[in-house]
Design an enzyme around this catalytic site. Structure first.
Site, PDB file in Angstrom:
ATOM      1  N   ARG B  53       0.815  -1.210   0.000  1.00  0.00           N
ATOM      2  CA  ARG B  53       0.000   0.000   0.000  1.00  0.00           C
ATOM      3  C   ARG B  53       0.861   1.277   0.000  1.00  0.00           C
ATOM      4  O   ARG B  53       0.698   2.155  -0.846  1.00  0.00           O
ATOM      5  CB  ARG B  53      -0.854  -0.042   1.271  1.00  0.00           C
ATOM      6  CG  ARG B  53      -2.009   0.823   1.344  1.00  0.00           C
ATOM      7  CD  ARG B  53      -2.768   0.474   2.618  1.00  0.00           C
ATOM      8  NE  ARG B  53      -3.145  -0.936   2.639  1.00  0.00           N
ATOM      9  CZ  ARG B  53      -4.264  -1.394   2.084  1.00  0.00           C
ATOM     10  NH1 ARG B  53      -5.070  -0.570   1.496  1.00  0.00           N
ATOM     11  NH2 ARG B  53      -4.553  -2.678   2.130  1.00  0.00           N
ATOM     12  N   THR B  54       1.787   1.341   0.925  1.00  0.00           N
ATOM     13  CA  THR B  54       2.635   2.534   1.051  1.00  0.00           C
ATOM     14  C   THR B  54       3.548   2.674  -0.161  1.00  0.00           C
ATOM     15  O   THR B  54       3.754   3.756  -0.686  1.00  0.00           O
ATOM     16  CB  THR B  54       3.472   2.450   2.343  1.00  0.00           C
ATOM     17  OG1 THR B  54       2.587   2.311   3.447  1.00  0.00           O
ATOM     18  CG2 THR B  54       4.316   3.688   2.540  1.00  0.00           C
ATOM     19  N   LYS B  82      21.702 -11.290   2.322  1.00  0.00           N
ATOM     20  CA  LYS B  82      22.992 -11.998   2.327  1.00  0.00           C
ATOM     21  C   LYS B  82      23.933 -11.391   3.353  1.00  0.00           C
ATOM     22  O   LYS B  82      25.137 -11.652   3.334  1.00  0.00           O
ATOM     23  CB  LYS B  82      23.639 -11.933   0.942  1.00  0.00           C
ATOM     24  CG  LYS B  82      22.816 -12.581  -0.156  1.00  0.00           C
ATOM     25  CD  LYS B  82      23.590 -12.569  -1.483  1.00  0.00           C
ATOM     26  CE  LYS B  82      22.724 -12.944  -2.663  1.00  0.00           C
ATOM     27  NZ  LYS B  82      22.403 -11.804  -3.515  1.00  0.00           N
ATOM     28  N   ARG B 103      11.502   1.883   3.726  1.00  0.00           N
ATOM     29  CA  ARG B 103      10.766   1.293   4.834  1.00  0.00           C
ATOM     30  C   ARG B 103      11.630   0.169   5.387  1.00  0.00           C
ATOM     31  O   ARG B 103      12.256  -0.583   4.639  1.00  0.00           O
ATOM     32  CB  ARG B 103       9.431   0.735   4.363  1.00  0.00           C
ATOM     33  CG  ARG B 103       8.576   0.236   5.529  1.00  0.00           C
ATOM     34  CD  ARG B 103       7.291  -0.315   4.986  1.00  0.00           C
ATOM     35  NE  ARG B 103       6.353  -0.696   6.021  1.00  0.00           N
ATOM     36  CZ  ARG B 103       5.336   0.069   6.393  1.00  0.00           C
ATOM     37  NH1 ARG B 103       5.150   1.259   5.864  1.00  0.00           N
ATOM     38  NH2 ARG B 103       4.495  -0.369   7.291  1.00  0.00           N
ATOM     39  N   HIS B 131       6.144   6.966  11.060  1.00  0.00           N
ATOM     40  CA  HIS B 131       5.607   6.808   9.715  1.00  0.00           C
ATOM     41  C   HIS B 131       5.010   8.159   9.323  1.00  0.00           C
ATOM     42  O   HIS B 131       3.799   8.323   9.266  1.00  0.00           O
ATOM     43  CB  HIS B 131       4.542   5.697   9.727  1.00  0.00           C
ATOM     44  CG  HIS B 131       4.093   5.249   8.371  1.00  0.00           C
ATOM     45  ND1 HIS B 131       4.637   5.738   7.194  1.00  0.00           N
ATOM     46  CD2 HIS B 131       3.138   4.363   7.999  1.00  0.00           C
ATOM     47  CE1 HIS B 131       4.031   5.147   6.166  1.00  0.00           C
ATOM     48  NE2 HIS B 131       3.117   4.324   6.638  1.00  0.00           N
TER      49      HIS B 131
END
Ligand code: ZN
Lengths: 154, 305
Positions: B53-54, B82, B103, B131
Site C-alpha cells: 500500500r505505502t 545476504k 521502509r 511513519h
C-alpha cells in the site's frame, strides 16, 4: 566515618594519583572497563565489597600516577552518578571531584530495544541524557528511554 | 554534498507553520496531481519490509511527477538478506538515485540512513517507530473534511497501546488545540507516557472503555484502528472484547453531520461493511489523499518547491 576510613585502609594508600570512591559493588568492573584500566601500567588496587555506612557495600579503585579528564569521568555517570574522584597529591586528598553528567553519551551504552537499528548495524550508539538527575538516556535512533538501572555497557 | 538536511524522518521537528505549509502544498497537488517537476530525477524505493500500500502510493506520486523509480519491494530478494549492512545498501543506491524512500523493520533505520546518505531520505515507516507520511495524510484528511485543524474533537478507537499512527497523531496535533477521546480495551489503553505528553502540552483528553452511540455523539473525527489478537496476553480477554470495538452503521445515526470516519487501512472487521456507503465513511478517500501528501513530501525533500 570511622568505618569508612577503616575500609579505605584495607587498600594501600598511594602517593600521587586518583582514588575512585563510592562505587556500587556490582559496578566496580564496569568502572575498570569504562576507564580502560586494563591497559594502564601504573599500580592499581581494586577493592570490592567493602563496608560503607552510606551504601552498605561499596568499591574503591586506587590508580597511582594517573589523572582522568572531564570526558573520561563523565562516562561513569551512565552507571553510577554518585562516584567521587579523589585527586591525591603527596598522600593527601588535593581535590574531590563529583562526576559531571554529559548532555550526550556516545558509543558506551547498548540500546535496550532489540529492534533498534544500533543492535543490528556496525555503528556507534548515541543517547541524549534526557533526565540528568535520574540519568535517563534516550536513544537517538529508536527514541526509547533507558532508565539508569537498565543501562548495559557495550 | 550534503542533502541530509532535507530528509523527512519524523514529524517531531516540524512546527505548526511547517505542517500547514506542507498541507497547503498537498492541496495544490490535489488540484493538479500530474506535473513534470521530477523530470530527469530517479527516486529509489527501498522496502526492506513489504508494504504494498505505502510503496504503491509513493511510486504513483513519483510517476505522476514525471520521475523514474528504482528499488525493491522485499528485502528477501536483495543483498541485505545476504548480510549486507544497511550502510552499504544506502551508499550503493545513493550513487544512482536523487532521493531514497525507505521502509525498514528496524526502529531508527531511516534516521541512521539519513546520517550517512549523501541524498535525502524519506522515512516510509521504521518498525514500530515513525511513519510521517501516514500522519500527514491523516492531518490532510482532517483539514479537508473539517475545513480546519484547530479545536477538533478526535476519537481514537481500538489499539491505542501499540498503534504508532495514533501516537504520532498526538505529537503532530499538539499545535492545534484538540480534544482527544481514547476508546480502547483495558489491555490496549493509551500508554502513560503519551497521556503525560498530552498533559505537558495542554491537550485535553478523556478515556472510555465503552464504544457506543452515546460516547461518539460529539465526534468530529473517529479514527479507527485494528484490535489484533496477537496483542493480547490474555486470549480470554480478547474473545470478550473483540466485538466491542467494531463500528456499525446504526451507531452513526445520532452523530454530528460533519463527522468523518478515518482508518489507516488495511481494515479487517473493525468497521463493518455497512458503514462503507455512509457519507461519513472517509477511509478510502483518506488513502487517496496520501498521494497528494506524498507528492508534496517528495518535492520538499528534493527542495523543488
Ligand atoms: Zn535504540
Amino acid at each position: 566515618m570511622e568505618k569508612a576510613k577503616k575500609s579505605e585502609q584495607l587498600v594501600a594508600a598511594i602517593e600521587n594519583g586518583t582514588v575512585i570512591d563510592h562505587i556500587p559493588s556490582d559496578k566496580v568492573f564496569d568502572v575498570v572497563n569504562l576507564l580502560g584500566l586494563t591497559s594502564i601500567t601504573t599500580p592499581i588496587t581494586i577493592g570490592a565489597n567493602l563496608t560503607s555506612h552510606k551504601m552498605g557495600s561499596k568499591g574503591i579503585i586506587k590508580i597511582a600516577d594517573r589523572y582522568f579528564s572531564e570526558e573520561e569521568c563523565s562516562k561513569l555517570s551512565v552507571i553510577a552518578p554518585n562516584i567521587v574522584l579523589n585527586i591525591i597529591r603527596n598522600y593527601e586528598v588535593a581535590e574531590k571531584k563529583a562526576i559531571p553528567v554529559p548532555d550526550e553519551v556516545r558509543g558506551i551504552v547498548k540500546c535496550c530495544n532489540p529492534m533498534c537499528i544500533t543492535n543490528h548495524e556496525p555503528m556507534q550508539t548515541v543517547f541524549r541524557v534526557v533526565d540528568k538527575r535520574n540519568g535517563t538516556l534516550r536513544c537517538r535512533y529508536c527514541g526509547k528511554d533507558i532508565p539508569r538501572d537498565d543501562v548495559k555497557l557495550l | 554534498m550534503d542533502n541530509s538536511g532535507r530528509s523527512l524522518i519524523s514529524l517531531e521537528g516540524l512546527d505548526r507553520d511547517d505542517i500547514l505549509e506542507l498541507l497547503r502544498q498537498a492541496a495544490t497537488f490535489e488540484t493538479k496531481p500530474d506535473r513534470k517537476i521530477l523530470d530527469g530525477k530517479v527516486v529509489a524505493t527501498l522496502f526492506f519490509e513489504p508494504s504494498t500500500r505505502t510503496r504503491l502510493s509513493f511510486e504513483t506520486a513519483v510517476n505522476r511527477l514525471g520521475g523514474r523509480v528504482i528499488g525493491f519491494s522485499d528485502a528477501a530478494t536483495t543483498s541485505s538478506s545476504k548480510g549486507e549492512t544497511l550502510k552499504d545498501t544506502i551508499m550503493m543506491v545513493s550513487n544512482y538515485a536523487d532521493l531514497i524512500i525507505m521502509r525498514h523493520y528496524l526502529e531508527g533505520a531511516a534516521k541512521y540512513a539519513s546520517e550517512i546518505s549523501p541524498v535525502p531520505i524519506i522515512n516510509a515507516g521504521d518498525g514500530a517507530n515513525q511513519h510521517p507520511s501516514q500522519t500527514m495524510l491523516d492531518l490532510y484528511s482532517m483539514l479537508k473534511t473539517q475545513g480546519r485543524l484547530d479545536g477538533l474533537d478526535i476519537f481514537l478507537v481500538g489499539d491505542l497501546k501499540y498503534g504508532r499512527t495514533v501516537h504520532s497523531m498526538l505529537t503532530a496535533m499538539r499545535f492545534f488545540n484538540p480534544t482527544f477521546h481514547f476508546i480502547s480495551p483495558e489491555e490496549l489503553k493509551m500508554p502513560a507516557e503519551y497521556k503525560e505528553f498530552c498533559r505537558e502540552n495542554g491537550i485535553r483528553f478523556s478515556e472510555h472503555s465503552e464504544f457506543n452511540e452515546k460516547v461518539i455523539s460529539e465526534a468530529d473525527i473517529i479514527y479507527m484502528t485494528r484490535v489484533q489478537r496477537e496483542r493480547f496476553t490474555d486470549l480470554m480477554e480478547y474473545e470478550r472484547v473483540k466485538d466491542s470495538f467494531i463500528l456499525h452503521n446504526d451507531m452513526l445515526a445520532g452523530t454530528k453531520p460533519n463527522l468523518r470516519i478515518l482508518h489507516p487501512l488495511p481494515r479487517v472487521n473493525e468497521i463493518s461493511q455497512d458503514v462503507d456507503s455512509n457519507p461519513k465513511a472517509y477511509y478510502f478517500q483518506q488513502a487517496k489523499n496520501g498521494l497528494f501528501v506524498r507528492e508534496a513530501l517528495i518535492c520538499n525533500a528534493l527542495n523543488l518547491l
